[in-house]
Design an enzyme around this catalytic site. Sequence first.
Site, PDB file in Angstrom:
ATOM      1  N   CYS A 190      78.574  52.624  13.874  1.00  0.00           N
ATOM      2  CA  CYS A 190      78.354  51.541  14.842  1.00  0.00           C
ATOM      3  C   CYS A 190      77.291  51.888  15.891  1.00  0.00           C
ATOM      4  O   CYS A 190      76.824  51.008  16.613  1.00  0.00           O
ATOM      5  CB  CYS A 190      79.659  51.180  15.530  1.00  0.00           C
ATOM      6  SG  CYS A 190      80.982  50.886  14.365  1.00  0.00           S
ATOM      7  N   HIS A 195      78.038  47.328  21.657  1.00  0.00           N
ATOM      8  CA  HIS A 195      78.596  47.167  20.316  1.00  0.00           C
ATOM      9  C   HIS A 195      79.873  46.333  20.419  1.00  0.00           C
ATOM     10  O   HIS A 195      80.691  46.543  21.329  1.00  0.00           O
ATOM     11  CB  HIS A 195      78.894  48.537  19.712  1.00  0.00           C
ATOM     12  CG  HIS A 195      79.752  48.471  18.485  1.00  0.00           C
ATOM     13  ND1 HIS A 195      79.441  47.650  17.423  1.00  0.00           N
ATOM     14  CD2 HIS A 195      80.913  49.092  18.156  1.00  0.00           C
ATOM     15  CE1 HIS A 195      80.375  47.786  16.502  1.00  0.00           C
ATOM     16  NE2 HIS A 195      81.282  48.640  16.927  1.00  0.00           N
ATOM     17  N   ASN A 208      83.641  42.740  14.111  1.00  0.00           N
ATOM     18  CA  ASN A 208      82.923  44.006  14.270  1.00  0.00           C
ATOM     19  C   ASN A 208      82.023  44.210  13.049  1.00  0.00           C
ATOM     20  O   ASN A 208      82.520  44.429  11.945  1.00  0.00           O
ATOM     21  CB  ASN A 208      83.949  45.142  14.391  1.00  0.00           C
ATOM     22  CG  ASN A 208      83.307  46.509  14.503  1.00  0.00           C
ATOM     23  OD1 ASN A 208      82.108  46.668  14.285  1.00  0.00           O
ATOM     24  ND2 ASN A 208      84.110  47.507  14.823  1.00  0.00           N
TER      25      ASN A 208
HETATM   26  O1  UT7 Z   1      83.513  49.929  15.750  1.00  0.00           O
HETATM   27  C1  UT7 Z   1      84.203  51.097  16.060  1.00  0.00           C
HETATM   28  C2  UT7 Z   1      85.415  51.197  15.215  1.00  0.00           C
HETATM   29  N1  UT7 Z   1      86.593  50.549  15.597  1.00  0.00           N
HETATM   30  C3  UT7 Z   1      87.013  50.234  16.841  1.00  0.00           C
HETATM   31  O2  UT7 Z   1      86.344  50.322  17.817  1.00  0.00           O
HETATM   32  C4  UT7 Z   1      88.444  49.758  16.991  1.00  0.00           C
HETATM   33  C5  UT7 Z   1      89.021  50.147  18.300  1.00  0.00           C
HETATM   34  N2  UT7 Z   1      90.429  49.864  18.347  1.00  0.00           N
HETATM   35  C6  UT7 Z   1      90.934  48.597  18.462  1.00  0.00           C
HETATM   36  O3  UT7 Z   1      90.189  47.647  18.554  1.00  0.00           O
HETATM   37  C7  UT7 Z   1      92.435  48.427  18.529  1.00  0.00           C
HETATM   38  O4  UT7 Z   1      93.043  49.690  18.606  1.00  0.00           O
HETATM   39  C8  UT7 Z   1      93.018  47.627  17.324  1.00  0.00           C
HETATM   40  C9  UT7 Z   1      92.615  46.162  17.426  1.00  0.00           C
HETATM   41  C10 UT7 Z   1      92.522  48.215  16.007  1.00  0.00           C
HETATM   42  C11 UT7 Z   1      94.532  47.684  17.346  1.00  0.00           C
HETATM   43  O5  UT7 Z   1      95.024  47.183  18.603  1.00  0.00           O
HETATM   44  P1  UT7 Z   1      96.156  47.964  19.388  1.00  0.00           P
HETATM   45  O6  UT7 Z   1      96.433  47.185  20.587  1.00  0.00           O
HETATM   46  O7  UT7 Z   1      95.668  49.393  19.562  1.00  0.00           O
HETATM   47  O8  UT7 Z   1      97.377  47.854  18.398  1.00  0.00           O
HETATM   48  P2  UT7 Z   1      98.179  49.022  17.649  1.00  0.00           P
HETATM   49  O9  UT7 Z   1      97.367  49.653  16.583  1.00  0.00           O
HETATM   50  O10 UT7 Z   1      98.771  49.920  18.703  1.00  0.00           O
HETATM   51  O11 UT7 Z   1      99.344  48.205  16.976  1.00  0.00           O
HETATM   52  C12 UT7 Z   1     100.330  47.496  17.744  1.00  0.00           C
HETATM   53  C13 UT7 Z   1     101.284  46.824  16.792  1.00  0.00           C
HETATM   54  C14 UT7 Z   1     101.829  47.740  15.710  1.00  0.00           C
HETATM   55  O12 UT7 Z   1     103.179  47.377  15.487  1.00  0.00           O
HETATM   56  P3  UT7 Z   1     104.375  48.247  16.138  1.00  0.00           P
HETATM   57  O13 UT7 Z   1     104.179  49.631  15.584  1.00  0.00           O
HETATM   58  O14 UT7 Z   1     104.163  48.168  17.609  1.00  0.00           O
HETATM   59  O15 UT7 Z   1     105.587  47.539  15.650  1.00  0.00           O
HETATM   60  C15 UT7 Z   1     101.015  47.406  14.489  1.00  0.00           C
HETATM   61  O16 UT7 Z   1     101.720  47.625  13.282  1.00  0.00           O
HETATM   62  O17 UT7 Z   1     100.627  45.758  16.107  1.00  0.00           O
HETATM   63  C16 UT7 Z   1     100.819  45.911  14.680  1.00  0.00           C
HETATM   64  N3  UT7 Z   1      99.611  45.406  14.006  1.00  0.00           N
HETATM   65  C17 UT7 Z   1      99.448  44.116  13.700  1.00  0.00           C
HETATM   66  N4  UT7 Z   1     100.237  43.021  13.854  1.00  0.00           N
HETATM   67  C18 UT7 Z   1      99.768  41.832  13.441  1.00  0.00           C
HETATM   68  C19 UT7 Z   1      98.496  46.104  13.636  1.00  0.00           C
HETATM   69  N5  UT7 Z   1      97.625  45.255  13.060  1.00  0.00           N
HETATM   70  C20 UT7 Z   1      98.173  44.028  13.088  1.00  0.00           C
HETATM   71  C21 UT7 Z   1      97.737  42.755  12.670  1.00  0.00           C
HETATM   72  N6  UT7 Z   1      98.564  41.700  12.865  1.00  0.00           N
HETATM   73  N7  UT7 Z   1      96.539  42.567  12.096  1.00  0.00           N
END
Ligand code: UT7
Length: 327
Positions: A100, A253, A283
């Site tokens: 990225c 980004h 993204n």
């Molecule tokens: O370009 C550079 C590369 N990538 C990035 O920059 C990504 C940076 N990170 C992020 O944008 C965020 O961390 C994410 C959007 C990927 C995830 O958001 P988060 O607020 O960190 O959520 P999380 O991974 O902590 O997940 C929270 C909950 C989990 O459930 P439990 O364990 O709390 O029950 C996940 O299983 O949300 C669940 N979850 C979803 N639920 C519905 C994860 N993905 C999804 C989904 N839909 N698509």
Amino acid sequence: MPEKIVTNHDLTRLVETSDEWIRTRTGICRRHVVTGENLTSLCVEASKKALKASGISPLDLDMIIVATLTPDEPLPNASSAVQKELGAVNAFCFDLSAACSGFVYAMGCAAMYIKGGAARYVLVIGGEVLSKITNWADRSTCILFGDGAGAAVFGVSDEPGFLGMSMGTDGQRGYTLKMFEREMDNPFMTEEQRRAANMEEGPEGTLIPKSRYVSMDGSEVFKFAVKKVPESIHQVLEAQHMTVEDVDHFVLHQANYRIIESVAKRLKAPMDKFIITIDEYGNTSAASVPLALDELMASGKVKKGETIMISGFGGGLTWGSILMRMV
Ligand code: UT7
């Protein structure tokens, strides 16, 4: 952009997710995904528009860089394929892999080649077809990514448009974002060596083949981004004896709306100085910065003499910021 638009609602048919979750956690509403296009065709289309906007002929180009982690083929490289389509026969071409941050690193290269007198006009492209490395059954990643390409022509000018840059990499945390491509295999390897090269630990101590899809520790990447991006922006500004208030526009980004919001908060800069395209495109890795830059230029908001801070961050882990002045 590819023609096909995939909404959050479309993704609810593939994985257990909701439009509400995706919008509130990421700011994404829809993304474009290739169906008939490929990386080269997207890059060529973007390049033609950039050349037209700059009034530069393909024959004037001395150098073409394509920042991508998803070339159509490793050989020939994407930039050579673009050169062929454009007929830019005077340009030498190479691809740059920094996920990225790729477009920002490629801009830095272009600036240094131009400053050093080795090139007058450089075509820099950021393009990705992330849909081919996305695991469409993994809801933690498939909701994030989109395909697309953006391009810009950089060239010599009497007034300095490039003010400064700061780049960094943390290879120690590289596996926060990862993808395996081809198996290591040759007739001289033992079974044990093959296993060590191609397998990794799975659940409960099992050995599983390394994944050919992109995977990541989302929250680690999030924390890394909100810390490193403001640091690198401050570094660029300090070297120029400038402050955050001196920046008129921020082009970051587009990984997550909440990351951009947190960076703005840490910098104490108003959100209306930040361009947002994540809602429309998701993204798009190396393509996100040039797509956002294009949106900013098309908005007519940038006036002569104004400054633009451009920042990329992501796989590697890599990050970088460049400060430009509109000349
Ligand atoms: O370009 C550079 C590369 N990538 C990035 O920059 C990504 C940076 N990170 C992020 O944008 C965020 O961390 C994410 C959007 C990927 C995830 O958001 P988060 O607020 O960190 O959520 P999380 O991974 O902590 O997940 C929270 C909950 C989990 O459930 P439990 O364990 O709390 O029950 C996940 O299983 O949300 C669940 N979850 C979803 N639920 C519905 C994860 N993905 C999804 C989904 N839909 N698509």
